[in-house]
Design an enzyme around this catalytic site. Structure first.
Site, mmCIF file in Angstrom:
data_model
loop_
_atom_site.group_PDB
_atom_site.id
_atom_site.type_symbol
_atom_site.label_atom_id
_atom_site.label_comp_id
_atom_site.label_asym_id
_atom_site.label_seq_id
_atom_site.Cartn_x
_atom_site.Cartn_y
_atom_site.Cartn_z
ATOM 1 N N ASP A 1 31.342 56.004 61.839
ATOM 2 C CA ASP A 1 30.378 56.129 62.623
ATOM 3 C C ASP A 1 29.297 56.584 61.782
ATOM 4 O OD1 ASP A 1 28.432 56.615 64.980
ATOM 5 O OD2 ASP A 1 28.830 59.035 64.491
ATOM 6 N N LEU A 2 27.611 57.030 62.060
ATOM 7 C CA LEU A 2 26.332 57.340 61.136
ATOM 8 C C LEU A 2 26.409 58.561 61.151
ATOM 9 C CD1 LEU A 2 25.109 57.493 58.168
ATOM 10 C CD2 LEU A 2 23.333 56.033 59.912
ATOM 11 N N ASP A 3 25.676 58.568 62.187
ATOM 12 C CA ASP A 3 25.141 59.881 62.964
ATOM 13 C C ASP A 3 25.833 61.140 62.873
ATOM 14 O OD1 ASP A 3 22.233 59.793 62.550
ATOM 15 O OD2 ASP A 3 22.621 57.854 64.029
ATOM 16 N N THR B 1 22.166 64.158 60.887
ATOM 17 C CA THR B 1 21.317 63.323 61.885
ATOM 18 C C THR B 1 21.066 63.751 63.367
ATOM 19 O OG1 THR B 1 22.095 60.697 61.794
ATOM 20 C CG2 THR B 1 20.528 62.188 59.798
ATOM 21 N N LYS C 1 25.034 61.016 71.939
ATOM 22 C CA LYS C 1 25.170 60.713 70.518
ATOM 23 C C LYS C 1 25.836 59.452 71.109
ATOM 24 C CE LYS C 1 26.331 65.641 69.426
ATOM 25 N NZ LYS C 1 26.596 66.508 68.435
ATOM 26 N N SER D 1 27.715 51.923 63.687
ATOM 27 C CA SER D 1 26.792 52.557 64.249
ATOM 28 C C SER D 1 25.400 51.967 65.295
ATOM 29 C CB SER D 1 25.719 53.160 62.915
ATOM 30 O OG SER D 1 24.812 53.766 63.942
ATOM 31 N N ALA D 2 25.369 52.678 65.834
ATOM 32 C CA ALA D 2 24.120 52.448 67.284
ATOM 33 C C ALA D 2 22.543 52.308 66.716
ATOM 34 C CB ALA D 2 24.411 52.833 68.271
ATOM 35 N N LYS E 1 27.967 51.556 71.925
ATOM 36 C CA LYS E 1 28.927 52.174 72.942
ATOM 37 C C LYS E 1 29.208 53.011 73.928
ATOM 38 C CE LYS E 1 29.472 53.595 67.645
ATOM 39 N NZ LYS E 1 29.172 54.119 66.762
ATOM 40 N N GLU F 1 34.685 59.394 64.821
ATOM 41 C CA GLU F 1 33.604 59.072 65.542
ATOM 42 C C GLU F 1 33.039 61.084 65.826
ATOM 43 O OE1 GLU F 1 31.039 58.486 67.374
ATOM 44 O OE2 GLU F 1 30.872 56.045 67.293
ATOM 45 N N ASP F 2 31.783 60.904 66.133
ATOM 46 C CA ASP F 2 31.478 61.972 66.978
ATOM 47 C C ASP F 2 31.172 62.394 68.089
ATOM 48 O OD1 ASP F 2 28.900 61.266 66.158
ATOM 49 O OD2 ASP F 2 28.464 63.585 66.573
HETATM 50 C C1 G6P Z 1 23.406 56.837 67.524
HETATM 51 C C2 G6P Z 1 23.052 58.273 67.390
HETATM 52 C C3 G6P Z 1 22.678 58.104 68.891
HETATM 53 C C4 G6P Z 1 21.485 57.392 68.890
HETATM 54 C C5 G6P Z 1 21.692 56.087 68.161
HETATM 55 C C6 G6P Z 1 20.075 54.855 68.009
HETATM 56 O O1 G6P Z 1 24.622 56.339 67.558
HETATM 57 O O2 G6P Z 1 24.566 59.053 67.722
HETATM 58 O O3 G6P Z 1 21.993 59.557 69.089
HETATM 59 O O4 G6P Z 1 20.088 57.069 69.911
HETATM 60 O O5 G6P Z 1 21.910 56.024 67.094
HETATM 61 O O6 G6P Z 1 19.781 55.666 66.739
HETATM 62 P P1 G6P Z 1 18.261 54.728 66.447
HETATM 63 O O7 G6P Z 1 18.292 55.731 65.361
HETATM 64 O O8 G6P Z 1 18.953 53.120 66.341
HETATM 65 O O9 G6P Z 1 17.324 55.651 67.790
HETATM 66 MG MG MG Z 2 28.003 59.925 65.866
#
Ligand code: G6P
Ligand code: MG
Length: 215
Positions: free
Chosen positions: A8-10, A16, A44, A113-114, A144, A168-169
């Site tokens: 996962d990224l964030d 972030t 999240k 990542s989403a 997710k 994943e967080d």
């Molecule tokens: C990640 C974050 C979420 C965020 C989603 C969409 O999964 O954990 O908090 O809403 O990405 O991110 P975006 O940058 O497309 O708004």
């Molecule tokens: Mg995350």
């Protein structure tokens, strides 16, 4: 035997998660209600529009689709103003090192990542080359806890899900990993991530030996 790691990224690779939180909190304030860090856990790993729906549910507010799109855009503008200023030290401790260690050990790497802002972040922090495959919110239709993002990553890497580990967080992300038939390392709070196979504070606590010991 582990053949691929999907990240996962964030909140896993980059710090972030707090920018998403600040941007949503500001929006809630403008709409006249408070939004706590506990509320934020529910967002999240959840896509932008689904996050807005949860936020509006917390505030008890109904809106038209057009108004929602305007607000989601407004939140994103605020978020983008943060990420386009990010510095190299906002890569979370150990992330760059663990990605490199995986690649040196011939373990494939993917981002799952989403976020639709993933490439902006990876490029700005010069992380793009550390991933064999990037699957982000521009490639997925199901958020997710649906496993789509990780299954697409494994497919692109040509690795069986049973040989993949997800980092994943988010609770929704752990559920997505398990639904994909993958192993999962949770990063953060044990109360939230208790379904993961292993829980650590961050990738600085990870190494290849621990990776291969995940049951
Ligand atoms: C990640 C974050 C979420 C965020 C989603 C969409 O999964 O954990 O908090 O809403 O990405 O991110 P975006 O940058 O497309 O708004
Ligand atoms: Mg995350």
């Amino acid at each position: 035997m582990i053949k691929a790691c999907l990240f996962d990224l964030d909140g896993v690779i980059v710090d972030t998660a707090r920018y998403h939180y600040i941007a949503w909190k500001k929006l809630a304030k403008e709409l006249g209600f408070d939004f706590s860090e506990t509320d934020n856990e529910r967002l999240k790993g959840v896509s932008r529009m689904a996050s807005l729906d949860i936020l509006l549910e917390i505030g008890g507010i109904n809106m038209t689709q057009a108004e929602k799109e305007r607000l989601a855009h407004q939140k994103n503008e605020h978020y983008v103003s943060f990420i386009t200023q990010m510095q190299a030290d906002e890569v979370l401790p150990g992330a760059r090192e663990f990605l490199k260690a995986c690649r040196e050990a011939d373990i494939a790497t993917a981002l799952g990542s989403a976020s639709k802002n993933a490439m902006t972040i990876l490029d700005r922090l010069k992380l793009t080359d550390l991933f064999d495959v990037v699957v982000d919110g521009t490639h997925t239709t199901k958020a997710k806890p649906d496993p789509e993002v990780f299954l697409k990553g494994a497919e692109a890497l040509k690795v069986n899900p049973a040989h993949c580990v997800v980092f994943e967080d988010a609770e929704a992300g752990v559920e997505a990993a398990l639904a994909a038939g993958m192993k999962c390392v949770g990063i953060g709070h044990p109360e939230v991530l208790n379904k993961a196979h292993l829980i650590i504070d961050g990738l600085h606590q990870m190494d290849l030996q621990k990776l291969n010991n995940i049951q």
